[in-house]
Design an enzyme around this catalytic site. Structure first.
Site, short mmCIF file in Angstrom:
data_model
loop_
_atom_site.label_atom_id
_atom_site.label_comp_id
_atom_site.label_asym_id
_atom_site.label_seq_id
_atom_site.Cartn_x
_atom_site.Cartn_y
_atom_site.Cartn_z
N ASN A 226 113.24 11.12 50.27
CA ASN A 226 112.65 11.45 51.58
C ASN A 226 113.33 10.68 52.71
O ASN A 226 113.54 11.21 53.80
CB ASN A 226 111.13 11.17 51.57
CG ASN A 226 110.35 12.38 51.07
OD1 ASN A 226 110.94 13.35 50.62
ND2 ASN A 226 109.03 12.31 51.13
N CYS A 278 104.72 13.22 55.31
CA CYS A 278 105.56 12.61 54.27
C CYS A 278 106.72 11.82 54.85
O CYS A 278 106.78 10.60 54.68
CB CYS A 278 106.06 13.70 53.34
SG CYS A 278 104.69 14.60 52.60
N LYS A 338 105.57 21.89 61.31
CA LYS A 338 106.64 22.87 61.05
C LYS A 338 105.94 24.21 60.82
O LYS A 338 104.70 24.27 60.75
CB LYS A 338 107.50 22.47 59.86
CG LYS A 338 106.75 22.42 58.54
CD LYS A 338 107.71 22.14 57.40
CE LYS A 338 106.98 22.17 56.08
NZ LYS A 338 107.83 21.97 54.93
C1 UGA Z 1 109.02 16.65 52.65
C2 UGA Z 1 110.19 16.84 51.65
O1 UGA Z 1 111.07 17.83 52.14
C3 UGA Z 1 109.66 17.25 50.26
O2 UGA Z 1 110.73 17.31 49.36
C4 UGA Z 1 108.65 16.20 49.80
O3 UGA Z 1 108.08 16.56 48.56
C5 UGA Z 1 107.55 16.10 50.81
O4 UGA Z 1 108.10 15.72 52.09
C6 UGA Z 1 106.59 15.03 50.35
O5 UGA Z 1 107.00 13.88 50.22
O6 UGA Z 1 105.43 15.35 50.03
P1 UGA Z 1 107.51 18.33 54.09
O7 UGA Z 1 106.94 17.10 54.72
O8 UGA Z 1 106.59 19.40 53.64
O9 UGA Z 1 108.40 17.93 52.80
O10 UGA Z 1 108.45 18.98 55.17
P2 UGA Z 1 110.01 19.18 55.37
O11 UGA Z 1 110.33 20.59 55.16
O12 UGA Z 1 110.78 18.17 54.63
O13 UGA Z 1 110.13 18.86 56.91
C7 UGA Z 1 109.85 17.55 57.40
C8 UGA Z 1 110.11 17.48 58.87
O14 UGA Z 1 111.51 17.50 59.14
C9 UGA Z 1 109.54 18.62 59.69
O15 UGA Z 1 108.98 18.10 60.86
C10 UGA Z 1 110.72 19.50 59.99
O16 UGA Z 1 110.57 20.23 61.19
C11 UGA Z 1 111.81 18.46 60.13
N1 UGA Z 1 113.17 18.98 59.88
C12 UGA Z 1 113.52 19.45 58.66
C13 UGA Z 1 114.10 18.94 60.90
O17 UGA Z 1 113.80 18.51 62.02
N2 UGA Z 1 115.37 19.39 60.65
C14 UGA Z 1 115.74 19.86 59.43
O18 UGA Z 1 116.92 20.26 59.28
C15 UGA Z 1 114.79 19.91 58.42
#
Ligand code: UGA
Length: 460
Positions: A226, A278, A338
């Protein structure tokens, strides 16, 4: 094998429902009775695409049940701990719920148990768990095996992530624990089950890697993963700031960068920073874990700093266009951290709303799923019933979450209804070309601004 899941939040509910979907009998417990009442009434306490039908089907077929008494979980042969580990004011993970659950299992257990840590915890938590189980265990002859099985599911795509993972990480101390977990995950490892994501007709899927490590390593894999994702996002955000200054396009840049298989194309999308329950808390907890072990994880602290800066930068962009913020009417599109979730925990929208409120702007906000939750946090916030209402009469419209619904809005209609057709797209959801052709003054992240007509131009 009887399986129990303690904690019916995002992780617990998805884990319980998906394990039932694989054919296991699962009892999901939570000490929040209202959550269990909701589930027993056939509703979900959270929004997660596809979860409702998986829960309902497995409930009806008798494989999934719920209880508001966590002690009932001690009946299971394998007990998955999925309770929250929120951040303490110090940034450390609050492990009190894990401690509490471990004591309860120790006291209630009448036979050998496999106790599986699913919650995200700092390395060495498994050792403490094993100690607590030993100290509080009442009955001689009951053996507790502890395992770490970090989850990697993402909100919004959690069912697919659980059933079709890239990897299943198992931290164990002995072969029996590994065998038990292998048995539990066998359908996923063989990719043999009726897939609810692909409606039964699942395309051939690559079986996940089965990664067996020590408990400490498994715990570390989760935090290191993470935190690395957070680093990637902050890096992309810094490059996007530079691209903006240099007149480059961040999407072209990151496409070119991500084609290198050593880097990969994912998590290079710039925007308003990482939020959710997370990444922000795991980065903090990882920094603290390092600190307590004499290591200054400065690069992660910098990633956090860059992340906090995103909202300040966004508000400054708005000020640049509007000149004076006080008294302006601003529409906010998107509140969830998101798309495809109703979760607003550590969402960029929260910080943004707070900042704009202190600037004295008048806000009207809309999100397809998170209205109820934002209302609990900001009871005075004016909420719109749809995106069009949020835009009506606004001096600016801010895109804060990348919901597909916003891409498909009737932007011509929105243009007509706004006091000033200014859109700040914090997620690069829309096409600059199209917005320009509709007459909007449109700014996005790390992409060149196209020239705007004089009537819509920036005042600053
Ligand atoms: C994250 C991890 O991706 C999972 O693998 C993990 O299991 C989870 O945390 C956890 O520890 O429970 P999640 O928090 O659901 O999952 O969301 P993500 O899809 O990772 O996005 C996290 C944040 O990063 C969001 O605010 C999203 O908008 C942002 N983000 C993501 C970006 O700003 N740019 C990107 O390219 C990708």
């Amino acid at each position: 094998m009887r399986i129990s899941v303690i904690g019916a939040g995002y992780v617990g509910l998805v884990t319980g429902a998906c394990l039932a979907e694989l054919g296991h009998h699962v009892l999901c417990t939570d000490n929040d009775k209202s959550k269990i009442d909701t589930l027993e009434a056939g509703k979900l306490p959270i929004f997660e695409p596809g979860l409702d039908s998986v829960v309902e089907r497995n409930r009806q077929e008798g494989r999934l049940s719920f209880s508001a008494d966590p002690r009932a979980a001690a009946e299971g042969d394998a007990i998955f701990i999925c309770v929250g580990t929120p951040p303490l004011p110090t940034g450390d993970a609050d492990l009190s719920a894990i401690d509490h659950v471990a004591q309860m299992i120790a006291v209630e257990a009448k036979s050998d148990k496999l106790v599986v840590e699913k919650s995200t915890v700092p390395a060495q938590t498994g050792q403490q768990l094993q100690r607590v189980l030993g100290i509080y265990g009442r009955r001689g002859g009951v053996r507790f095996r502890v395992a770490s099985n970090p989850e990697f599911l993402r909100e919004g795509t959690a069912i697919g992530d659980f059933l079709h993972p890239d990897r299943i990480v198992i931290g164990v101390d002995d072969e029996i624990a590994e065998k038990q977990l292998h048995e539990i995950y066998r359908p996923v490892l063989e990719q043999k089950f009726k897939c609810p994501v692909h409606d039964g007709a699942c395309p051939p899927m690559k079986p996940p890697a089965w990664v067996v490590t020590t408990i400490n390593s498994a715990e570390l894999i989760k935090h290191a993963s993470n935190s690395f994702l957070a680093l990637k996002i902050s890096y992309a955000n810094m490059v996007s700031d530079l691209a903006e200054k240099l007149g480059a396009n961040i999407e072209e840049v990151m496409h070119g960068v991500g084609l290198d298989p050593r880097i990969g194309p994912h998590f290079l999308r710039p925007g308003l920073g990482f939020g959710g329950f997370c990444l922000p808390k795991d980065v903090q907890a990882f920094v603290r874990l390092a600190e307590r072990n004499g290591i200054d994880f400065a690069m992660l602290r910098e990633a956090e700093r860059i992340n906090h800066q995103r909202i300040t930068g966004f508000v400054e962009k708005l000020r640049h266009s509007l000149w004076v913020l006080k008294g302006k009417q601003i529409g906010i599109l998107g509140l969830a951290f998101k798309a495809n979730t109703d979760d607003i925990r550590f969402a960029p929208s929260i910080e943004l709303i707070k900042k704009l409120q202190t600037e004295g702007v008048r806000l009207k906000a809309y999100d397809p799923q998170a209205m109820e939750k934002i209302g609990e946090q900001f009871p005075d916030l004016i909420c719109a019933s749809d995106a069009y209402q949020a835009a009506r009469g606004a001096d600016a419209l801010l895109i804060v979450t990348e919901w597909e619904e916003f891409r498909n809005l009737d932007w011509k209609r929105i243009h007509k209804s706004m006091a000033r057709p200014l859109v700040l797209d914090g997620r690069n959801l829309l096409s600059a070309q199209e917005m320009k052709s509709l007459g909007f003054e449109y700014h996005s992240v790390g992409r060149p601004d196209l020239a705007v007509s004089s009537s819509a131009g920036a005042l600053a």
